[in-house]
Design a protein around this motif. Structure first.
Motif, mmCIF file in Angstrom:
data_model
loop_
_atom_site.group_PDB
_atom_site.id
_atom_site.type_symbol
_atom_site.label_atom_id
_atom_site.label_comp_id
_atom_site.label_asym_id
_atom_site.label_seq_id
_atom_site.Cartn_x
_atom_site.Cartn_y
_atom_site.Cartn_z
ATOM 1 N N VAL A 38 -9.810 -115.046 -66.388
ATOM 2 C CA VAL A 38 -10.267 -113.769 -66.945
ATOM 3 C C VAL A 38 -11.669 -113.887 -67.545
ATOM 4 O O VAL A 38 -12.498 -112.995 -67.381
ATOM 5 C CB VAL A 38 -9.269 -113.262 -68.016
ATOM 6 N N LEU A 39 -11.945 -114.988 -68.210
ATOM 7 C CA LEU A 39 -13.216 -115.117 -68.920
ATOM 8 C C LEU A 39 -14.345 -115.706 -68.073
ATOM 9 O O LEU A 39 -15.512 -115.608 -68.465
ATOM 10 C CB LEU A 39 -13.020 -115.970 -70.178
ATOM 11 N N ALA A 40 -14.044 -116.283 -66.912
ATOM 12 C CA ALA A 40 -15.093 -116.893 -66.083
ATOM 13 C C ALA A 40 -16.186 -115.887 -65.696
ATOM 14 O O ALA A 40 -17.374 -116.199 -65.815
ATOM 15 C CB ALA A 40 -14.483 -117.544 -64.847
ATOM 16 N N PRO A 41 -15.855 -114.667 -65.238
ATOM 17 C CA PRO A 41 -16.935 -113.715 -64.914
ATOM 18 C C PRO A 41 -17.763 -113.319 -66.139
ATOM 19 O O PRO A 41 -18.976 -113.127 -66.037
ATOM 20 C CB PRO A 41 -16.198 -112.502 -64.345
ATOM 21 N N ILE A 42 -17.128 -113.226 -67.285
ATOM 22 C CA ILE A 42 -17.852 -112.865 -68.509
ATOM 23 C C ILE A 42 -18.808 -113.983 -68.900
ATOM 24 O O ILE A 42 -19.988 -113.735 -69.195
ATOM 25 C CB ILE A 42 -16.861 -112.571 -69.659
ATOM 26 N N LEU A 43 -18.316 -115.214 -68.884
ATOM 27 C CA LEU A 43 -19.166 -116.348 -69.239
ATOM 28 C C LEU A 43 -20.298 -116.526 -68.229
ATOM 29 O O LEU A 43 -21.428 -116.840 -68.596
ATOM 30 C CB LEU A 43 -18.330 -117.622 -69.345
ATOM 31 N N SER A 44 -20.001 -116.305 -66.954
ATOM 32 C CA SER A 44 -21.031 -116.401 -65.923
ATOM 33 C C SER A 44 -22.107 -115.336 -66.135
ATOM 34 O O SER A 44 -23.300 -115.606 -66.001
ATOM 35 C CB SER A 44 -20.401 -116.250 -64.542
ATOM 36 N N THR A 45 -21.689 -114.129 -66.471
ATOM 37 C CA THR A 45 -22.644 -113.045 -66.740
ATOM 38 C C THR A 45 -23.512 -113.383 -67.944
ATOM 39 O O THR A 45 -24.731 -113.196 -67.912
ATOM 40 C CB THR A 45 -21.897 -111.720 -66.983
ATOM 41 N N LEU A 46 -22.913 -113.889 -68.995
ATOM 42 C CA LEU A 46 -23.686 -114.244 -70.186
ATOM 43 C C LEU A 46 -24.642 -115.405 -69.912
ATOM 44 O O LEU A 46 -25.759 -115.416 -70.420
ATOM 45 C CB LEU A 46 -22.747 -114.592 -71.343
ATOM 46 N N ASP A 47 -24.203 -116.368 -69.083
ATOM 47 C CA ASP A 47 -25.089 -117.479 -68.739
ATOM 48 C C ASP A 47 -26.304 -117.004 -67.936
ATOM 49 O O ASP A 47 -27.371 -117.602 -68.017
ATOM 50 C CB ASP A 47 -24.329 -118.534 -67.921
ATOM 51 N N CYS A 48 -26.133 -115.949 -67.166
ATOM 52 C CA CYS A 48 -27.209 -115.451 -66.293
ATOM 53 C C CYS A 48 -27.785 -114.133 -66.804
ATOM 54 O O CYS A 48 -28.421 -113.393 -66.042
ATOM 55 C CB CYS A 48 -26.665 -115.248 -64.883
ATOM 56 N N LEU A 49 -27.588 -113.825 -68.065
ATOM 57 C CA LEU A 49 -27.970 -112.510 -68.594
ATOM 58 C C LEU A 49 -29.450 -112.199 -68.404
ATOM 59 O O LEU A 49 -29.823 -111.075 -68.078
ATOM 60 C CB LEU A 49 -27.601 -112.414 -70.079
ATOM 61 N N VAL A 50 -30.305 -113.179 -68.555
ATOM 62 C CA VAL A 50 -31.735 -112.933 -68.404
ATOM 63 C C VAL A 50 -32.047 -112.458 -66.983
ATOM 64 O O VAL A 50 -32.935 -111.632 -66.778
ATOM 65 C CB VAL A 50 -32.557 -114.181 -68.795
ATOM 66 N N ASP A 51 -31.314 -112.934 -65.992
ATOM 67 C CA ASP A 51 -31.539 -112.522 -64.611
ATOM 68 C C ASP A 51 -31.079 -111.090 -64.354
ATOM 69 O O ASP A 51 -31.565 -110.444 -63.437
ATOM 70 C CB ASP A 51 -30.831 -113.474 -63.646
ATOM 71 N N TYR A 52 -30.158 -110.583 -65.140
ATOM 72 C CA TYR A 52 -29.710 -109.208 -64.992
ATOM 73 C C TYR A 52 -30.821 -108.220 -65.348
ATOM 74 O O TYR A 52 -30.807 -107.092 -64.878
ATOM 75 C CB TYR A 52 -28.491 -108.940 -65.887
ATOM 76 N N PHE A 53 -31.773 -108.634 -66.151
ATOM 77 C CA PHE A 53 -32.852 -107.744 -66.564
ATOM 78 C C PHE A 53 -34.105 -107.905 -65.714
ATOM 79 O O PHE A 53 -35.129 -107.309 -66.008
ATOM 80 C CB PHE A 53 -33.158 -107.953 -68.050
ATOM 81 N N ASP A 54 -34.037 -108.712 -64.668
ATOM 82 C CA ASP A 54 -35.122 -108.853 -63.710
ATOM 83 C C ASP A 54 -34.745 -108.035 -62.481
ATOM 84 O O ASP A 54 -33.775 -108.361 -61.798
ATOM 85 C CB ASP A 54 -35.301 -110.329 -63.338
ATOM 86 N N PRO A 55 -35.484 -106.957 -62.161
ATOM 87 C CA PRO A 55 -35.095 -106.102 -61.034
ATOM 88 C C PRO A 55 -35.016 -106.838 -59.698
ATOM 89 O O PRO A 55 -34.297 -106.426 -58.809
ATOM 90 C CB PRO A 55 -36.196 -105.045 -60.991
ATOM 91 N N TYR A 56 -35.748 -107.927 -59.555
ATOM 92 C CA TYR A 56 -35.711 -108.664 -58.299
ATOM 93 C C TYR A 56 -34.498 -109.575 -58.177
ATOM 94 O O TYR A 56 -34.190 -110.056 -57.092
ATOM 95 C CB TYR A 56 -36.999 -109.477 -58.128
ATOM 96 N N LEU A 57 -33.784 -109.832 -59.280
ATOM 97 C CA LEU A 57 -32.632 -110.727 -59.260
ATOM 98 C C LEU A 57 -31.316 -110.044 -59.618
ATOM 99 O O LEU A 57 -30.249 -110.584 -59.336
ATOM 100 C CB LEU A 57 -32.863 -111.887 -60.243
ATOM 101 N N ALA A 58 -31.371 -108.890 -60.235
ATOM 102 C CA ALA A 58 -30.168 -108.221 -60.731
ATOM 103 C C ALA A 58 -29.237 -107.822 -59.584
ATOM 104 O O ALA A 58 -29.696 -107.513 -58.481
ATOM 105 C CB ALA A 58 -30.563 -106.976 -61.517
ATOM 106 N N PRO A 59 -27.923 -107.806 -59.850
ATOM 107 C CA PRO A 59 -26.986 -107.299 -58.841
ATOM 108 C C PRO A 59 -27.295 -105.830 -58.530
ATOM 109 O O PRO A 59 -27.850 -105.107 -59.365
ATOM 110 C CB PRO A 59 -25.625 -107.424 -59.525
ATOM 111 N N GLU A 60 -26.935 -105.375 -57.325
ATOM 112 C CA GLU A 60 -27.301 -104.029 -56.881
ATOM 113 C C GLU A 60 -26.763 -102.938 -57.794
ATOM 114 O O GLU A 60 -27.463 -101.977 -58.079
ATOM 115 C CB GLU A 60 -26.823 -103.795 -55.453
#
Length: 179
Positions: A38-60
């Motif tokens: 249950v927590l793996a996707p949450i931890l993965s998102t938090l580990d990659c949070l900086v990439d979520y705010f880059d339009p060239y790297l963020a998920p669609e």
């Protein structure tokens, strides 16, 4: 949408954080393994949070949300590379809005082509009162876009972008050609 991802491993499983006596118990391993799933996707998102705010790297799906932050509606039919570029350059485009350079840059991002703009207006000064004014008497704007596939250009979006960037009294024309 974010959620459980089947088979996603966590960087630090909970079983490894427990004392050795619990690590050897099969029930405890299965029990805390549920938390890992249950927590793996949450931890993965938090580990990659900086990439979520880059339009060239963020998920669609996150890119669509970011477009709303900068006041842009993305077209469904656009290639993902163009949608990412539109979101990435939005703030800079707002800064140049209302200028020929801003319109050119905006249309280049929207179409992926080379943009030529002919504007009848001009600015100048003179020491002599009554000197000839620069520019032409009838205001107009001509836009030519050169792309390899003219049918790929969303003419309604291009026309509305030009109309939004120019003064209301200026007549405009948009042409799309091959290079």
């Amino acid at each position: 949408m974010r959620g459980m991802v089947t088979g996603m491993a966590t960087a630090s499983p909970f079983i490894e954080m427990l004392p050795a006596v619990y690590q050897e118990d099969p029930f405890t391993e299965r029990f805390v393994g549920g938390f890992d799933d249950v927590l793996a996707p949450i931890l993965s998102t938090l580990d990659c949070l900086v990439d979520y705010f880059d339009p060239y790297l963020a998920p669609e799906d996150f890119l669509e949300w970011m477009a709303g932050w900068v006041g842009i509606e993305l077209e469904e039919g656009w290639p993902i590379e163009r949608r990412r570029a539109v979101v990435a350059t939005a703030v800079e485009m707002y800064r140049m809005r209302g200028t020929v350079a801003g319109l050119r840059a905006n249309l280049q991002v929207l179409t992926g082509g080379r943009v030529e703009i002919a504007d009848s207006g001009a600015v100048g000064w003179s020491k002599n009162p009554g000197a000839a004014m620069p520019g032409e008497a009838s205001p107009r704007l001509a836009v030519r876009i050169r792309v390899h596939d003219p049918s790929s250009v969303p003419m309604d979006l291009v026309d509305s972008a030009v109309a939004a960037a120019k003064p209301a009294h200026v007549v405009h024309r948009v042409e799309v050609d091959r290079p």
